[in-house]
Design a protein around this motif. Structure first.
Motif, PDB file in Angstrom:
ATOM      1  N   GLU A  84       0.844  -1.204   0.000  1.00  0.00           N
ATOM      2  CA  GLU A  84       0.000   0.000   0.000  1.00  0.00           C
ATOM      3  C   GLU A  84       0.879   1.255   0.000  1.00  0.00           C
ATOM      4  N   HIS A  87       1.797   1.764  -3.467  1.00  0.00           N
ATOM      5  CA  HIS A  87       0.687   2.307  -4.278  1.00  0.00           C
ATOM      6  C   HIS A  87       0.551   3.811  -4.082  1.00  0.00           C
ATOM      7  N   ILE A  88       0.709   4.247  -2.838  1.00  0.00           N
ATOM      8  CA  ILE A  88       0.592   5.701  -2.574  1.00  0.00           C
ATOM      9  C   ILE A  88       1.701   6.452  -3.324  1.00  0.00           C
ATOM     10  N   ARG A  91       0.797   6.603  -6.913  1.00  0.00           N
ATOM     11  CA  ARG A  91      -0.255   7.617  -7.168  1.00  0.00           C
ATOM     12  C   ARG A  91       0.353   9.021  -7.132  1.00  0.00           C
ATOM     13  N   TRP A  92       1.301   9.207  -6.245  1.00  0.00           N
ATOM     14  CA  TRP A  92       1.985  10.515  -6.160  1.00  0.00           C
ATOM     15  C   TRP A  92       2.693  10.807  -7.484  1.00  0.00           C
ATOM     16  N   GLU A  94       1.911   9.705 -10.382  1.00  0.00           N
ATOM     17  CA  GLU A  94       0.889  10.026 -11.391  1.00  0.00           C
ATOM     18  C   GLU A  94       0.443  11.481 -11.253  1.00  0.00           C
ATOM     19  N   LEU A  95       0.274  11.926 -10.004  1.00  0.00           N
ATOM     20  CA  LEU A  95      -0.143  13.323  -9.782  1.00  0.00           C
ATOM     21  C   LEU A  95       0.941  14.303 -10.239  1.00  0.00           C
ATOM     22  N   THR A 131       9.013   6.469  -9.059  1.00  0.00           N
ATOM     23  CA  THR A 131       8.405   5.197  -9.487  1.00  0.00           C
ATOM     24  C   THR A 131       9.360   4.022  -9.206  1.00  0.00           C
ATOM     25  N   ALA A 212      -2.250  12.309  -2.847  1.00  0.00           N
ATOM     26  CA  ALA A 212      -2.087  10.912  -3.282  1.00  0.00           C
ATOM     27  C   ALA A 212      -2.409   9.922  -2.174  1.00  0.00           C
TER      28      ALA A 212
END
Ligand code: NAD
Length: 497
Positions: A84, A87-88, A91-92, A94-95, A131, A212
């Motif tokens: 998890e 994943h955060i 997502r960060w 991606e932002l 990433t 995120a």
């Protein structure tokens, strides 16, 4: 020289122009004023105009931030499933990509960096770093180790705890991410102190981290002066680790301060890297890379090839090529994509660089081109080439951290190695030759954390990065960074119990 900003230019989306507002600290998931109520101004180095007013943190703000980081470490971040956490971080990333135009423009404005360089280097490298370590979050593991027949013995890797990340102004976003991404992936929490000259991108990307899903307190940003905020972090009894990039002088102070509670320390400091060109090299390629190696980011790069060592037979030709390349570079508005060199970061840095030009002239080096300020507004310096530099001169020994290259003549391989290894630094070195035995001998004997053969300047988060002596302590990047932010624990279990 006119320097004008037009964020509606080319493909820049005018709606994504950064809004520079009063910037507050970020502590425990909220933007807050400094307890003293004080603030400082941040200038655009290309125009000398104030672009932001930033909260000035002090020791009490550091206490708040460290307490928040400790709570988050003991609480949500450490106990969260590793996947998890990954994943955060993903997502960060991606932002960040979604806000690319805004972040790139902000970094360019705040640090005076040519937008072309931020697009090519700083921003993609920051996202790549994030990433890469997001992928590591659920792959950090220990070993089962054979010891005794009646015991199960194994290691686990545990996060070191609360990390202080102290970041310089030359690559605020990219170097910041070199510290944030691995520390977070390992399960550490952070108090970050950006350089006071460049606080803006750190604050903006930290907001996006919250968006995120990063729990509050995991990443805190305290802006303010190094000798107050940085010092308070380094001396704080509840900080477990300091990761620092900056000058050797401050690095030395950090090691002393960290001794109080035996904080782990990693330091990425300066360089005076040698780029060595033998007479059988591809001179066109070597001169092109040597120019890029010193003039990228106006020379404000720890691994800048600030000494170009050239074998005597081709010395004059390489100097000529370097001068031609330096003179062809466009100095000016960082927002213009054709600009190669923006301003240096501050008036102080500009004066220091120009002082070194005077020192070089007095020492007897030949100023082949440049050596002067461009215009009278903004901190622009013309790309500068010193020829006939002797190894012992200060311009050959000391880090100038500006667009100034010292070109030094050498006789043979032994002479090249002696000069290349003859400074207090050991961050990087380059070698150019068609002789594979020679370049390999050089790579083996060069005192450098990175050696480039027939190329110069590449970095990748997958490879270790750092140096020894005045270039620092420890390595960043790759799996080395995972070791920086975790400690192994040995566990013994009695199988007959
Ligand atoms: P610096 O070392 O003073 O600053 C780097 C960071 O350390 C900043 O965030 C600063 O606020 C902080 N700091 C300053 N004093 C501190 C203290 N007492 N305790 C804790 N933190 C403190 O570097 P600078 O003044 O920004 O630049 C000066 C020189 O440093 C440059 O000319 C260059 O030689 C070197 N430098 C190297 C790098 C690199 O990438 N290795 C980057 C920037 C600067």
């Amino acid at each position: 020289m006119p320097v004008a900003y037009d964020y509606g230019h080319e493909r820049q989306d005018a709606r994504k122009v950064p809004t520079i507002r009063d910037e507050l600290l970020l502590i425990d998931g909220a933007r807050v004023r400094s307890l003293s109520g004080r603030s400082f101004k941040s200038l655009n180095p290309a125009t000398e105009q104030v672009i932001a007013t930033i909260a000035e943190g002090n020791e009490a703000d550091v206490d708040r931030a460290v307490a928040a980081a400790r709570r988050a470490f003991e609480g949500p971040w450490r106990t969260m499933r590793a996947a998890e956490r990954g994943h955060i971080l993903m997502r960060w990333a991606e932002l960040l990509k979604r806000h690319a135009d805004e972040i790139v423009a902000l970094e360019s404005l705040d640090a005076g960096k040519p937008i072309s360089g931020v697009l090519r280097q700083d921003f993609p490298a920051a996202v790549d770093t994030l990433t890469y370590y997001a992928g590591w979050a659920d792959k950090i593991s220990g070993d089962v180790v054979s010891t005794r027949d009646d015991a199960l013995t194994y290691t686990v890797r545990e996060p070191v705890g609360v990390v202080a990340a102290i970041v310089p102004w030359n690559f605020p976003l990219m170097i910041g991410m070199w510290k944030l991404a691995p520390a977070l992936a390992c399960g550490c929490t952070i108090v970050m102190k950006p350089a006071e000259l460049t606080s803006l991108s750190a604050l903006r990307i930290a907001e996006l981290a919250l968006e995120a899903g990063l729990p509050k307190g995991v990443l805190n940003i305290v802006t303010g002066p190094g000798r107050v905020v940085g010092d308070a972090l380094v001396n704080h009894p509840d900080v477990d680790k300091v990761t620092f990039t900056g000058s050797p002088g401050v690095g030395r102070g950090i090691m002393k301060g960290a001794a109080g509670n035996f904080k782990r320390v990693s330091l990425e400091l300066g360089g005076k890297s040698a780029n060595v060109i033998f007479d059988d090299a591809n001179l066109e390629a070597a001169a092109k890379a040597a120019a890029a190696g010193i003039f990228f980011n106006a020379g404000q790069v720890c691994s800048a090839g600030s000494r170009v060592l050239v074998q005597e037979k081709v010395y004059d030709e390489v100097v000529e090529r370097l001068v031609a390349r330096a003179e062809a570079l466009r100095v000016g508005d960082p927002a213009d994509r054709a600009t190669a060199l923006g301003p240096v970061i501050s008036e102080k840095q500009m004066r220091s660089i120009l002082d070194y030009v005077e020192i070089g002239k007095k020492e007897g080096a030949q100023l082949a081109t440049g050596g002067e300020r461009v215009g009278d507004r903004g901190y622009f310096i013309r790309p500068t080439v010193f020829a006939n530099v002797a190894h012992e001169m200060r311009v050959s020994q000391e880090e100038i951290f500006g667009p100034v290259v010292s070109v030094i003549k050498f006789k043979d391989e032994a002479d090249a190695l002696r000069i290349a290894n003859g400074t207090a630094y050991s961050l990087a070195a380059g070698v150019w030759s068609a002789d594979i035995g020679r370049v390999q001998r050089f790579a083996k004997k060069a005192r450098a954390g990175t050696v480039w053969i027939n190329t110069y300047g590449y970095t990748d988060v997958r490879l270790p990065w750092g140096g020894e002596r005045d270039s620092g302590l420890g390595r960043e990047h790759g799996t080395a960074a995972l070791d920086n932010f975790t400690e192994p624990k040995a566990v013994w279990m009695n199988l007959n119990g």
